[in-house]
Write a protein that holds these residues in place. Sequence first.
Motif: not given
Length: 250
Positions: A48-66
């Motif tokens: 679950f991710i909310s309120d991204v606004h102007k940010r770019e989703v980080s690859e760090k989050i992608i890797k940690e989430s699996g």
Amino acid sequence: MLFLYLFILAGVSLLLYMYIEAHRNRVIHDSIKIAKLPKSFENFKIFFISDVHKREVSEKIIKESGKADLVVIGGDLVEKGVSMKKVEDNIKRLSTIGPVFFVWGNNDYDVDTKQLAFTIENEGATILDNTNVSIKRNNDCLDLVGVNDTSLGFASLKDALKECQTSCRILISHNPDISKQINGEDNIRLVLTGHTHGGQIRVGPFGIAKRGGWYEELTHTLLVSNGYGATHLPLRLGAPSQTHLITLTR
């Protein structure tokens, strides 16, 4: 003079800390017990991710989430000035975790909504606009329900629940105020929301909006996420940026 220098240094240090808090790439891991969760959905994972606004989703989050069974964007994917190219890139990254579902937030209406909807769906994501989908796993299923933004008056929980097939329903809403409309007959077990940014800037227990966290309501469990991005000022205090990997248990 020394006091003045120390005061300025403290102020700069605080601003730097608040900037860092607003740009953290954190995945909060939670295991949540759900009433009437079908047996096949034991250990079902939702990112679950909310309120991204102007940010770019980080690859760090992608890797940690699996990998997860579902990815849910809880509104405010954009705000005024965010390009559709950034939307494309963010959804492409999130799609590597799992199939993506989206609900509208108030700031999503700052841009051309037709263009935004086209971009989201063109990247293979599903928009839940006062609608629901049945999620199947083996011989069991549960309902994923999404409402439009509450603060703008576009939410219709009644419409969203039409044709639901099960007694285990997960509701996605940008605004946690939807929680006040839920009753026991709705069979909603879990509600995932954002919008408040956890207050974004808090001083101890004081903040301008609802604190982020888990709340046990009479009929359901409610998540209010601090969200991933920030609005107005790219600063946070006492409410750091966050995303969530939620594991459902019986």
